[in-house]
Design an enzyme around this catalytic site. Structure first.
Site, PDB file in Angstrom:
ATOM      1  CD  GLU A  64     -31.772   7.689   5.608  1.00  0.00           C
ATOM      2  OE1 GLU A  64     -31.996   9.017   5.118  1.00  0.00           O
ATOM      3  OE2 GLU A  64     -30.668   7.245   5.307  1.00  0.00           O
ATOM      4  NE  ARG A  93     -26.465 -11.685  18.543  1.00  0.00           N
ATOM      5  CZ  ARG A  93     -26.485 -10.875  19.627  1.00  0.00           C
ATOM      6  NH1 ARG A  93     -27.302  -9.849  19.806  1.00  0.00           N
ATOM      7  NH2 ARG A  93     -25.713 -11.332  20.859  1.00  0.00           N
ATOM      8  CG  HIS A 108     -33.752  16.751  20.299  1.00  0.00           C
ATOM      9  ND1 HIS A 108     -34.136  17.452  21.262  1.00  0.00           N
ATOM     10  CD2 HIS A 108     -33.572  17.261  19.202  1.00  0.00           C
ATOM     11  CE1 HIS A 108     -34.271  18.788  20.840  1.00  0.00           C
ATOM     12  NE2 HIS A 108     -33.715  18.609  19.537  1.00  0.00           N
TER      13      HIS A 108
END
Length: 143
Positions: A64, A93, A108
């Site tokens: 984030e 993993r 995008h």
């Protein structure tokens, strides 16, 4: 050609994150490419879960943060700011030690939204998490 609207230094980016969660858990922005942003996160007592491996939430903080910083570097911050709308992560993993590296790349870049993919790899270069974040591009003063 670079996608960035502004060109802060790595030092400036790391200073801006030093006094909040990314800084508290040891995250560092390490590279600004023409179309990507990279950063690292240590796997230590701050970022491990009780079973001794990297906490999934720590991976999401890395994802984030990279996606949010990158999104805001793409826009004119005098006119817009970007905020997260949705994030997901697939943990592939375990990582018990070392340092993971995340690389955020745009999927995008629109006028009102952006989508970024963040790939997080372990110290051997093996993919351990893949995340995608959707960012809203909000005009200043807009609701």
């Amino acid at each position: 050609m670079a996608i960035w609207h502004s060109n802060p230094t790595l030092e400036q980016l790391n200073e801006s994150a030093a006094g909040c969660m990314p800084g508290y858990i040891g995250m560092k922005i390490t590279e600004i490419g023409d179309d990507y942003l990279a950063g690292t996160l240590p796997v230590d007592e701050r970022t491990r879960q009780p079973f001794g491996i990297l906490h999934g939430g720590a991976s999401v903080v890395l994802a984030e943060t990279l996606g949010s910083i990158a999104a805001n570097l793409v826009v004119d911050t005098d006119k817009f700011y970007c905020v997260g709308q949705e994030i997901n992560a697939n943990h592939l993993r375990p990582v018990p030690e070392g340092e993971v590296t995340g690389i955020a790349r745009p999927v995008h870049l629109g006028r009102s939204s952006q989508v970024w993919e963040i790939r997080i790899s372990d110290p051997r270069g093996k993919l351990n998490c893949i995340s995608r974040i959707t960012m809203a591009v909000v005009p200043h003063g807009g609701q």
